[in-house]
Structures are given as structure tokens and as C-alpha cells.
Design a protein around this motif. Structure first.
Motif, short mmCIF file in Angstrom:
data_model
loop_
_atom_site.label_atom_id
_atom_site.label_comp_id
_atom_site.label_asym_id
_atom_site.label_seq_id
_atom_site.Cartn_x
_atom_site.Cartn_y
_atom_site.Cartn_z
N THR A 144 -92.41 31.41 89.96
CA THR A 144 -91.63 30.19 89.78
C THR A 144 -92.49 29.11 89.15
O THR A 144 -93.73 29.18 89.20
CB THR A 144 -91.10 29.69 91.13
OG1 THR A 144 -92.22 29.40 91.99
CG2 THR A 144 -90.20 30.73 91.79
N PRO A 145 -91.89 28.10 88.54
CA PRO A 145 -92.69 27.01 87.96
C PRO A 145 -93.64 26.37 88.97
O PRO A 145 -94.78 26.04 88.61
CB PRO A 145 -91.62 26.02 87.49
CG PRO A 145 -90.42 26.88 87.18
CD PRO A 145 -90.46 27.96 88.21
N ALA A 146 -93.20 26.22 90.21
CA ALA A 146 -94.07 25.61 91.22
C ALA A 146 -95.30 26.47 91.49
O ALA A 146 -96.42 25.95 91.64
CB ALA A 146 -93.30 25.38 92.52
N GLN A 151 -96.60 28.61 89.36
CA GLN A 151 -97.42 28.54 88.16
C GLN A 151 -98.31 27.30 88.17
O GLN A 151 -99.48 27.36 87.77
CB GLN A 151 -96.53 28.54 86.92
CG GLN A 151 -95.80 29.85 86.67
CD GLN A 151 -94.95 29.79 85.41
OE1 GLN A 151 -95.40 29.36 84.36
NE2 GLN A 151 -93.69 30.19 85.53
N VAL A 152 -97.77 26.18 88.62
CA VAL A 152 -98.55 24.95 88.70
C VAL A 152 -99.71 25.12 89.67
O VAL A 152 -100.84 24.69 89.40
CB VAL A 152 -97.65 23.77 89.13
CG1 VAL A 152 -98.49 22.54 89.47
CG2 VAL A 152 -96.66 23.43 88.02
N LYS A 175 -102.41 27.24 88.03
CA LYS A 175 -103.13 26.44 87.04
C LYS A 175 -104.12 25.50 87.71
O LYS A 175 -105.23 25.27 87.21
CB LYS A 175 -102.14 25.65 86.18
CG LYS A 175 -101.34 26.49 85.20
CD LYS A 175 -100.42 25.61 84.39
CE LYS A 175 -99.60 26.42 83.41
NZ LYS A 175 -98.68 25.56 82.62
N GLN A 229 -98.87 33.77 81.91
CA GLN A 229 -98.40 33.58 80.54
C GLN A 229 -98.71 32.17 80.03
O GLN A 229 -98.99 31.98 78.84
CB GLN A 229 -96.89 33.84 80.47
CG GLN A 229 -96.52 35.31 80.54
CD GLN A 229 -96.55 35.87 81.97
OE1 GLN A 229 -96.87 35.15 82.91
NE2 GLN A 229 -96.23 37.14 82.12
N ASP A 230 -98.65 31.18 80.91
CA ASP A 230 -98.86 29.79 80.49
C ASP A 230 -100.16 29.20 81.01
O ASP A 230 -100.35 27.99 80.99
CB ASP A 230 -97.69 28.92 80.96
CG ASP A 230 -96.36 29.38 80.38
OD1 ASP A 230 -96.36 29.80 79.21
OD2 ASP A 230 -95.35 29.33 81.09
N ARG A 247 -97.53 29.45 99.84
CA ARG A 247 -97.92 29.28 98.44
C ARG A 247 -99.35 29.75 98.24
O ARG A 247 -99.67 30.39 97.24
CB ARG A 247 -97.78 27.82 98.01
CG ARG A 247 -98.07 27.60 96.53
CD ARG A 247 -98.04 26.13 96.16
NE ARG A 247 -96.74 25.55 96.45
CZ ARG A 247 -96.52 24.61 97.35
NH1 ARG A 247 -97.55 24.14 98.07
NH2 ARG A 247 -95.33 24.13 97.56
#
Length: 431
Positions: A210-212, A214-215, A218, A246-247, A352
Motif C-alpha cells: 500500500t502507499p502507506a 511504501q512510505v 522509503k 518499484q518507487d 507496519r
């Protein structure tokens, strides 16, 4: 499925008709299900099986069902893999139903493959923790008594499966399903345990973090970028980014996973004697480099100052690693939890961290060490086919290092063993 509806349509005889029909969602099979040699017999057989599975009407459903006490992350992922394998064999829909909090959807996004086959989860609950499909208990590797009867013949059309086992070894030796698996390109002798199909099956189930999440990944990598490192290695990954990155700007680093066990408030056996845990951590981080020079983790060109990602179930491990290797160690943020510790519940921050740890282990393109090897690390390394080394007690006061390398697509990792003198007393207790 995508539903396209055209309403209303006025026909000459003045009847209003609603035309609604289903259009199959275009599902692109992951490259890990096709392999680097798409024309090989085994890889082609699996891709054909998966496409037939998507186009064949379902005869029922199999749901991986986790209500509570489903084991750790590795156990759950093995259970999902077994559930999906069973659904494909039986030509049934596959669902994932995880009732524990926080929801799995907060961390992983479901794939188009599941959306294309899924309608709803229902049916009889089969509690098969530590049991095989016919209900027999696990007796030990290679010693299970396998019934010649079809283990699924008594299953109702819709079942909810509660298991933490890898069923592929068992089914690969079954009278009925051994040949079915070989027709799929799986089973003996090349692909008879979960790690050979996990990279494919996980991507069939989940499209990405999920975007969260991924953050959070990072953020951990940003802390790693601040560490000085002259590590000069060639990534063992494919040209495409690893799943989950991927990002993200993926830096070269070594990964170390240490499972102490004996978590407070949880009936978890000790995996390493606490009196020797410090020596184990120190040796893991040190051997990660030494073993790399011995071509067991990966080429390091004699490098002795790499970035080291450390994941563990005990915060003391991180403290010991930082003292042993100052300026080299980075970790994920958040409380350390075991996902099956439901008595007090698992916080969002704790869950998380579990997934960030798991993803960072899977992204160790340089190589990794597990001390000892458990399901959490094994599934992470299998996801992106990371070469890794497992450490355990060897004979005659030695440490046994087992090197795992993923070579051909849909094949179990090759293993190379090396016994080295035990550095300081009892190194790691066998699990």
C-alpha cells in the motif's frame, strides 16, 4: 470481473431490456510465473495451468481463513500459498480472509488475479494447523504417513482453510496429486517446496504494498542512505525492481535476521540461548561480510564496511549489532511485535514494522544471513529470490552455514554447506 451495463435499450416492440454482461479482467501473469526461459517445458506448463484456471468456471471456493492464532507472518504466507495451490488444483476460487487486526489490506494490495476469481468467502472451516490435507498430523520431514485416498474428496464445495503448513512437499509425494503437479511443472524433483513457487504465487495474490507501507520502506532506506559505505557489489536481482521497491531508491546492503524467540507474554520457544545471543548477532553481522568473501553471500571485493540491515524479534539484538558495527547498522522504526500476539493486540505501528522488516529482508540484493532460518526470513528471501546463508549448530563444535541460491525459474534453491569452527562457545541452538 468488470461489469459493463447498457441501460436502457428501447427495442421496436417497446420492451425495455437491460443488457449487462461480464467482461473478464485482463490478468497479466507475473514474470516470476513465466520465468526467464518462457519456452521451457515446466515454466510453460505452469503458465498454461494458470490461464486455464482463470478461464475455467469455478467448482467451489477455498478461503485462507485466519481468525486468531494463525502463527507468524511466515506461517501465514505459507498457509496462503498452500491455499492458492489447492484452489488451482481443484479449480476453485481462492479468497483470503484475515480477521486479525490491523487488516492485511492496510499493508498489501490485492491483485487482479484474485479479483478476477473472487466473489465471496464462505463455507466449512477446516482447522488444519500443523496438519496435512487429509487431517494427519505432521510427524517429521519425510516421515509422514500419506493416505492413498484423495485428501480433498470429503471437502465441501466451499471451505475456509486454517493452516500454517507448506503443502507442496506432501502433495508432491501423493499418489494422485504428484502427477497433477508435474503436469503443472511443479512437484518432484525440481519444485517440491514453497520457496520455488512463492515468488510467483505471492505476486498472483498481491499487486504491491500500500502507499502507506511504501512510505515506511522509503523512510527506512533514507536512514540507510546516511550511513557511509564503500560496498561495491553487483546486484543479484533481475533488471526490474524487486517487488515492493518499484518507487524506492534501493541501496546495496546486507540483511541479517536474528530470531531469539521466547517473546514475553507469548508461548514461543527460545530459538537461541540468550546467554550466547550477543555472540550470535556479532557473528552474523561479521560473517555476512566474511561469507561474502567466500562467495557464499555474494561478491564483496574484500569490503568490510557494508550497510547492514538488522531485523529481529528483540530490541537488544539491534543494540548489540550497533555496538559491534557502529555507523553501519540501520533498522525499521516502530515497536517490535509478533503478529500472533493477540492477547494485547497488535498496533498499527507494530504491524507496519513487521512488514517493513519483511520487505527490507526481501530487498537485500547483496545477500543476507538468517540466524537461525525461520519462516519469516525464508518467505522474505524467496519473494525476490535473494541469495542467503542460514546459520545453525554444526557437528564437532562447528557452525554450519548453508548457502541458498535461486537459479532456474520454478526450481527450489540450490544448497551448499560449509562447516566452520565455532567462534565463541555455543553459537546457535538448533531449532
Amino acid at each position: 470481473m468488470n461489469v459493463r451495463c447498457f441501460v436502457p435499450v428501447l427495442l421496436p416492440w417497446c420492451v425495455i431490456v437491460n443488457f449487462c454482461f461480464l467482461v473478464a479482467a485482463e490478468v497479466v501473469l507475473p514474470g516470476e510465473c513465466l520465468g526467464s526461459t518462457p519456452h521451457s517445458t515446466r515454466v510453460g506448463a505452469l503458465s498454461r495451468t494458470l490461464r486455464d484456471y482463470l478461464s475455467t468456471p469455478s467448482s467451489g471456493s477455498v478461503t485462507y481463513h485466519c481468525a486468531k492464532h494463525c502463527g507468524g507472518t511466515g506461517d501465514r504466507l505459507k498457509g496462503m500459498t498452500s491455499g492458492l495451490l489447492t484452489a488451482i488444483l481443484l479449480r476453485r476460487e481462492f479468497h483470503i480472509s484475515v480477521m486479525t487486526k490491523p487488516p492485511l489490506s492496510k499493508f498489501l494490495m490485492r491483485s487482479a488475479f484474485l479479483r478476477a476469481k473472487s466473489s465471496r468467502a464462505s463455507g466449512e472451516v477446516l482447522r488444519l494447523i500443523n496438519r496435512y490435507p487429509d487431517g494427519r498430523k505432521v510427524m517429521g520431514a519425510g516421515n509422514e504417513s500419506i493416505s492413498p485416498e484423495d485428501p480433498f474428496s470429503h471437502w465441501k464445495p466451499h471451505v475456509q482453510l486454517h493452516t500454517n503448513l507448506d503443502w507442496l512437499p506432501w502433495l508432491s509425494r501423493h499418489r494422485i496429486y504428484a502427477s497433477k503437479l508435474q503436469e503443472m511443472g511443479l512437484g518432484l524433483p525440481h519444485c517440491a517446496e514453497f520457496s520455488c513457487v512463492f515468488a510467483c504465487f505471492f505476486r498472483l495474490m498481491f499487486a504491491g504494498p500500500t502507499p502507506a507501507l511504501q512510505v515506511a520502506v522509503k523512510h527506512a532506506l533514507q536512514s540507510a542512505s546516511k550511513l557511509s559505505s564503500s560496498l561495491n557489489v553487483t546486484s543479484t536481482m533481475a533488471e526490474s525492481p524487486p517487488w515492493g521497491f518499484q518507487d524506492a531508491r534501493l541501496l546495496p546492503y546486507l540483511a541479517v535476521h536474528v530470531r531469539l524467540g521466547a517473546v514475553r507474554g507469548w508461548a514461543d520457544p527460545a530459538r537461541i540461548a540468550r546467554g550466547t545471543a550477543g555472540a550470535c548477532v556479532n557473528s552474523c553481522a561479521g560473517l555476512a561480510v566474511w561469507v561474502g568473501g567466500a562467495v557464499l553471500v555474494g561478491p564483496t571485493d574484500g569490503e568490510t564496511h557494508p550497510r547492514i540491515f538488522v531485523a529481529s524479534d528483540d530490541p537488544q539484538v539491534h543494540q548489540w549489532a550497533e555496538r559491534a558495527h557502529p555507523g553501519q547498522v540501520f533498522t525499521a522504526s516502530g515497536p517490535i511485535v509478533h503478529v500472533d500476539l493477540q492477547r494485547k493486540g497488535v498496533t498499527m505501528a507494530g504491524a507496519r514494522r513487521v512488514w517493513v522488516d519483511w520487505l527490507l529482508l526481501s530487498g537485500a540484493t547483496t545477500g543476507a544471513v538468517a540466524c537461525p532460518l525461520g519462516g519469516f526470513a525464508a518467505t522474505a528471501f524467496a519473494l525476490n529470490r535473494v541469495a542467503y546463508t542460514a546459520l545453525e549448530d554444526g557437528p564437532n563444535a562447528t557452525v554450519r552455514l548453508t548457502r541458498y541460491t535461486f537459479d532456474a525459474a520454478l526450481s527450489s534453491p540450490t544448497q551448499i554447506q560449509l562447516d566452520v569452527p565455532r567462534p565463541h562457545g555455543t553459537f546457535v541452538r538448533s531449532v
